[in-house]
Design an enzyme around this catalytic site. Structure first.
Site, PDB file in Angstrom:
ATOM      1  N   ASN A   1     -24.136 -23.127  -5.630  1.00  0.00           N
ATOM      2  CA  ASN A   1     -24.679 -22.673  -6.913  1.00  0.00           C
ATOM      3  C   ASN A   1     -25.864 -23.544  -7.303  1.00  0.00           C
ATOM      4  O   ASN A   1     -25.899 -24.750  -7.010  1.00  0.00           O
ATOM      5  CB  ASN A   1     -23.611 -22.591  -8.015  1.00  0.00           C
ATOM      6  CG  ASN A   1     -22.840 -23.861  -8.262  1.00  0.00           C
ATOM      7  OD1 ASN A   1     -22.697 -24.696  -7.372  1.00  0.00           O
ATOM      8  ND2 ASN A   1     -22.341 -24.021  -9.469  1.00  0.00           N
TER       9      ASN A   1
ATOM     10  N   GLU B   1     -28.039 -24.182 -10.677  1.00  0.00           N
ATOM     11  CA  GLU B   1     -28.126 -23.872 -12.112  1.00  0.00           C
ATOM     12  C   GLU B   1     -29.529 -24.131 -12.659  1.00  0.00           C
ATOM     13  O   GLU B   1     -30.406 -24.684 -11.981  1.00  0.00           O
ATOM     14  CB  GLU B   1     -27.065 -24.685 -12.871  1.00  0.00           C
ATOM     15  CG  GLU B   1     -25.664 -24.283 -12.438  1.00  0.00           C
ATOM     16  CD  GLU B   1     -24.562 -24.925 -13.250  1.00  0.00           C
ATOM     17  OE1 GLU B   1     -24.812 -25.889 -14.004  1.00  0.00           O
ATOM     18  OE2 GLU B   1     -23.405 -24.457 -13.126  1.00  0.00           O
TER      19      GLU B   1
ATOM     20  N   CYS C   1     -25.365 -18.095  -8.254  1.00  0.00           N
ATOM     21  CA  CYS C   1     -24.064 -18.476  -7.690  1.00  0.00           C
ATOM     22  C   CYS C   1     -24.189 -18.810  -6.199  1.00  0.00           C
ATOM     23  O   CYS C   1     -25.121 -18.359  -5.515  1.00  0.00           O
ATOM     24  CB  CYS C   1     -23.070 -17.330  -7.819  1.00  0.00           C
ATOM     25  SG  CYS C   1     -22.521 -17.002  -9.493  1.00  0.00           S
TER      26      CYS C   1
ATOM     27  N   GLU D   1     -22.398 -17.728  -3.720  1.00  0.00           N
ATOM     28  CA  GLU D   1     -22.274 -16.558  -2.840  1.00  0.00           C
ATOM     29  C   GLU D   1     -23.621 -15.865  -2.682  1.00  0.00           C
ATOM     30  O   GLU D   1     -24.020 -15.470  -1.591  1.00  0.00           O
ATOM     31  CB  GLU D   1     -21.263 -15.561  -3.425  1.00  0.00           C
ATOM     32  CG  GLU D   1     -19.837 -16.081  -3.530  1.00  0.00           C
ATOM     33  CD  GLU D   1     -19.545 -16.761  -4.871  1.00  0.00           C
ATOM     34  OE1 GLU D   1     -20.424 -17.458  -5.424  1.00  0.00           O
ATOM     35  OE2 GLU D   1     -18.408 -16.587  -5.349  1.00  0.00           O
TER      36      GLU D   1
ATOM     37  N   CYS E   1     -17.846 -13.917  -8.971  1.00  0.00           N
ATOM     38  CA  CYS E   1     -18.113 -13.214 -10.233  1.00  0.00           C
ATOM     39  C   CYS E   1     -18.514 -11.765  -9.944  1.00  0.00           C
ATOM     40  O   CYS E   1     -18.749 -11.368  -8.796  1.00  0.00           O
ATOM     41  CB  CYS E   1     -19.216 -13.937 -11.008  1.00  0.00           C
ATOM     42  SG  CYS E   1     -20.883 -13.588 -10.421  1.00  0.00           S
TER      43      CYS E   1
ATOM     44  N   CYS F   1     -21.879 -11.199  -8.070  1.00  0.00           N
ATOM     45  CA  CYS F   1     -21.783 -11.488  -6.628  1.00  0.00           C
ATOM     46  C   CYS F   1     -21.030 -10.383  -5.898  1.00  0.00           C
ATOM     47  O   CYS F   1     -21.400 -10.003  -4.779  1.00  0.00           O
ATOM     48  CB  CYS F   1     -21.118 -12.840  -6.400  1.00  0.00           C
ATOM     49  SG  CYS F   1     -22.178 -14.226  -6.888  1.00  0.00           S
TER      50      CYS F   1
HETATM   51  N1  THU Z   1     -20.158 -19.868  -9.771  1.00  0.00           N
HETATM   52  C1  THU Z   1     -20.410 -19.621  -8.449  1.00  0.00           C
HETATM   53  O1  THU Z   1     -21.368 -20.166  -7.876  1.00  0.00           O
HETATM   54  N2  THU Z   1     -19.588 -18.774  -7.798  1.00  0.00           N
HETATM   55  C2  THU Z   1     -18.437 -18.266  -8.312  1.00  0.00           C
HETATM   56  O2  THU Z   1     -17.700 -17.606  -7.595  1.00  0.00           O
HETATM   57  C3  THU Z   1     -18.084 -18.533  -9.707  1.00  0.00           C
HETATM   58  C4  THU Z   1     -19.108 -19.230 -10.523  1.00  0.00           C
HETATM   59  C5  THU Z   1     -21.008 -20.852 -10.457  1.00  0.00           C
HETATM   60  C6  THU Z   1     -21.969 -20.307 -11.471  1.00  0.00           C
HETATM   61  C7  THU Z   1     -22.188 -21.529 -12.352  1.00  0.00           C
HETATM   62  O3  THU Z   1     -23.176 -22.353 -11.747  1.00  0.00           O
HETATM   63  C8  THU Z   1     -20.861 -22.260 -12.301  1.00  0.00           C
HETATM   64  O4  THU Z   1     -20.186 -21.767 -11.162  1.00  0.00           O
HETATM   65  C9  THU Z   1     -19.995 -22.050 -13.536  1.00  0.00           C
HETATM   66  O5  THU Z   1     -19.890 -20.706 -13.833  1.00  0.00           O
END
Ligand code: THU
Length: 141
Positions: A43, A45, A54, A56, A92, A95
């Protein structure tokens, strides 16, 4: 055949690359293409939270950029940096939708892991039933 444990291991490697200064929740993913190649993602941000990506999707976008279009499985791991134990980290909705663009809902496997021995797996169609894809926009002949 690629072992699920190996894909989980690669997801843990990918997690080390996470850039998550806002949520503190670090995620790693390892995407297995049908040709046997693996693409890792983390991920990433952003101060403007909605611009975050994310793990994925990072893995998918890297793979698609490299010319891959067919995939077999993805392993996902995630944990808050202060948490002691891993819990399963399901993808999520956005994704899941990206997965539906490239993957067969009946065959593509989503592997959620707490460690290399403790994992569970689902078919994309179980996690995104009745998903909208390009097929829904095809005209009836
Ligand atoms: N996140 C992912 O990268 N993948 C997931 O399956 C769930 C959420 C990340 C997004 C954000 O950077 C952090 O987790 C919190 O939501």
């Amino acid at each position: 055949m690629f072992r699920k444990e190996e894909l989980v291991k690669r997801a843990f490697e990918a997690q080390k690359h996470a850039y998550a200064p806002y949520s503190g929740f670090q995620v790693g993913a390892a995407l297995l293409a049908e040709d046997g190649s693996v693409y890792e993602g983390c991920n990433i941000e952003n101060a403007s939270y909605g611009a975050s990506n994310c793990a994925e999707r990072t893995a998918f976008f890297r793979a698609v950029y490299e010319g891959k279009r067919k995939f077999s499985a993805i392993a996902v791991v995630g944990k808050a940096e202060n948490a002691e134990a891993y819990e399963y980290c399901p993808p999520c909705g956005i994704c899941r939708q990206v997965m539906a663009e490239f993957c067969d809902p009946e065959n593509f496997e989503i592997i959620l892991a707490k460690d290399e021995e403790d994992y569970c797996s689902y078919k994309l169609g179980e996690l995104l039933p009745l998903g909208f894809t390009g097929k829904n926009m095809e005209e009836e002949k």
